[in-house]
Design an enzyme around this catalytic site. Structure first.
Site, PDB file in Angstrom:
ATOM      1  N   ASP A 169      83.708  63.028  63.557  1.00 20.68           N
ATOM      2  CA  ASP A 169      83.323  62.621  63.187  1.00 20.68           C
ATOM      3  C   ASP A 169      83.990  62.657  60.947  1.00 20.68           C
ATOM      4  OD1 ASP A 169      80.225  62.385  61.866  1.00 20.68           O
ATOM      5  OD2 ASP A 169      81.295  63.447  60.364  1.00 20.68           O
ATOM      6  N   TYR A 174      84.452  59.973  52.543  1.00 16.75           N
ATOM      7  CA  TYR A 174      85.197  61.288  52.438  1.00 16.75           C
ATOM      8  C   TYR A 174      86.965  60.465  52.737  1.00 16.75           C
ATOM      9  CZ  TYR A 174      81.937  63.586  55.498  1.00 16.75           C
ATOM     10  OH  TYR A 174      80.310  63.841  56.122  1.00 16.75           O
ATOM     11  N   LYS A 207      80.248  57.065  58.709  1.00 12.40           N
ATOM     12  CA  LYS A 207      78.766  56.562  58.046  1.00 12.40           C
ATOM     13  C   LYS A 207      79.005  55.511  56.646  1.00 12.40           C
ATOM     14  CE  LYS A 207      78.674  61.646  58.331  1.00 12.40           C
ATOM     15  NZ  LYS A 207      79.796  61.964  58.449  1.00 12.40           N
ATOM     16  N   HIS A 211      74.495  57.741  55.471  1.00 13.20           N
ATOM     17  CA  HIS A 211      74.759  59.037  54.807  1.00 13.20           C
ATOM     18  C   HIS A 211      73.531  59.463  54.627  1.00 13.20           C
ATOM     19  CE1 HIS A 211      78.688  61.357  53.730  1.00 13.20           C
ATOM     20  NE2 HIS A 211      78.110  61.842  54.449  1.00 13.20           N
TER      21      HIS A 211
END
Length: 281
Positions: free
Chosen positions: A48, A53, A78, A111
């Site tokens: 994931d 990120y 996301k 998200h």
């Protein structure tokens, strides 16, 4: 391979997601490839990540380096807040696939609802299009509260396959989990150990001592037994293996009830009603 890796949760659209996966939140970009390679070597098949990120390229490099068949892996990413909106969502999905080096994702999520922008509804319509065109296997949301799910139910052609939310013993969001069940939405727990804060709770450590396992294994087994998908984050191969070695952890009904009783409604992460950072760096 651990029995835990063979466990799956079937989503509303028939897609099977490995119940125990690896989350890579806060894994630095220059470490992501090595961390994910270690996870895949250890048996993980569910990774994931998220555009926010900034480690999608490392995740994708690890997937390619593993040599594993694509259909044996489950990859989630996301949509960032700053990419919400119908057309921007479609472009953002393609950008995530490009960074990951994949033709398609297994699961794509909004998200955050980011309600102040008023765009998540258009983003959801874009996700529905992506799935209808076969460009992604399943679509869902993250950090959606009851009010967001209720609004979705009023206008959407289809409901999310999954809602990824902060969920751990001291923050269980029972109202959101109940709304997900009512709408046929699977619950996926992020920060499933309370970012480590819940590991030292006396009730958890007592169960761990009784069973001769780690506190993390107790909490993760609780999630699994409650039917949730769970994505603990670790950069340690030893902890990765322990987090997935749950087959010998047999929680009783009393154990489960004791952990259920720990809810103190104390959130660690952002509040979905107000979190509005663009997430674009």
């Amino acid at each position: 391979m651990s029995e835990s890796f063979g466990r799956t949760v079937t989503l509303r659209d028939g897609v099977a997601v490995p119940q125990v996966g690896l989350g890579v939140f806060q894994v630095p970009a220059d470490e992501a490839q090595a961390v994910v390679e270690q996870a895949l070597e250890g048996g993980y098949r569910h990774i994931d990540t998220a555009a926010a990120y900034v480690n999608e390229r490392g995740v994708g490099a690890a997937v390619r380096a593993s040599g594993l068949p694509r259909d044996e892996l489950f990859v989630t990413s996301k949509l960032r807040n700053g990419d919400q909106g119908y057309d921007r969502t479609l472009r953002a999905y393609d950008d995530s696939c490009e960074r990951l080096g994949l033709d398609a994702l297994d699961l794509y999520l909004i998200h955050w609802p980011n309600p102040s922008a008023g765009l998540w509804q258009d983003s959801w319509r874009a996700l529905q299009r992506l799935r209808a065109e076969g460009r992604v296997s399943a679509v869902g949301v993250s950090n959606f509260l009851v009010e967001h799910l209720d609004e979705l139910a009023r206008f959407a052609d289809e409901m999310p396959a999954i809602n990824q939310i902060e969920l751990h013993p001291t923050f269980q969001q029972a109202d959101v989990a109940a709304a997900c069940r009512a709408h046929g939405i699977a619950v996926e727990a992020y920060s499933p150990l309370g970012q480590g804060a819940d590991l030292g709770h006396p009730s958890v450590t007592a169960i761990a001592d009784e069973l001769g396992v780690t506190p993390a294994q107790v909490i993760l087994r609780w999630h699994v037994d409650r039917g949730r998908v769970v994505i603990p984050k670790s950069v340690s191969p030893v902890r990765m293996r322990a987090n997935a070695s749950l087959e010998g952890v047999a929680l009783t009904a009393d154990h489960l009830a004791a952990i259920d009783a720990l809810d103190s409604a104390e959130r660690i992460g952002g509040d979905p009603r107000t979190f509005s950072i663009s997430q674009i760096r």
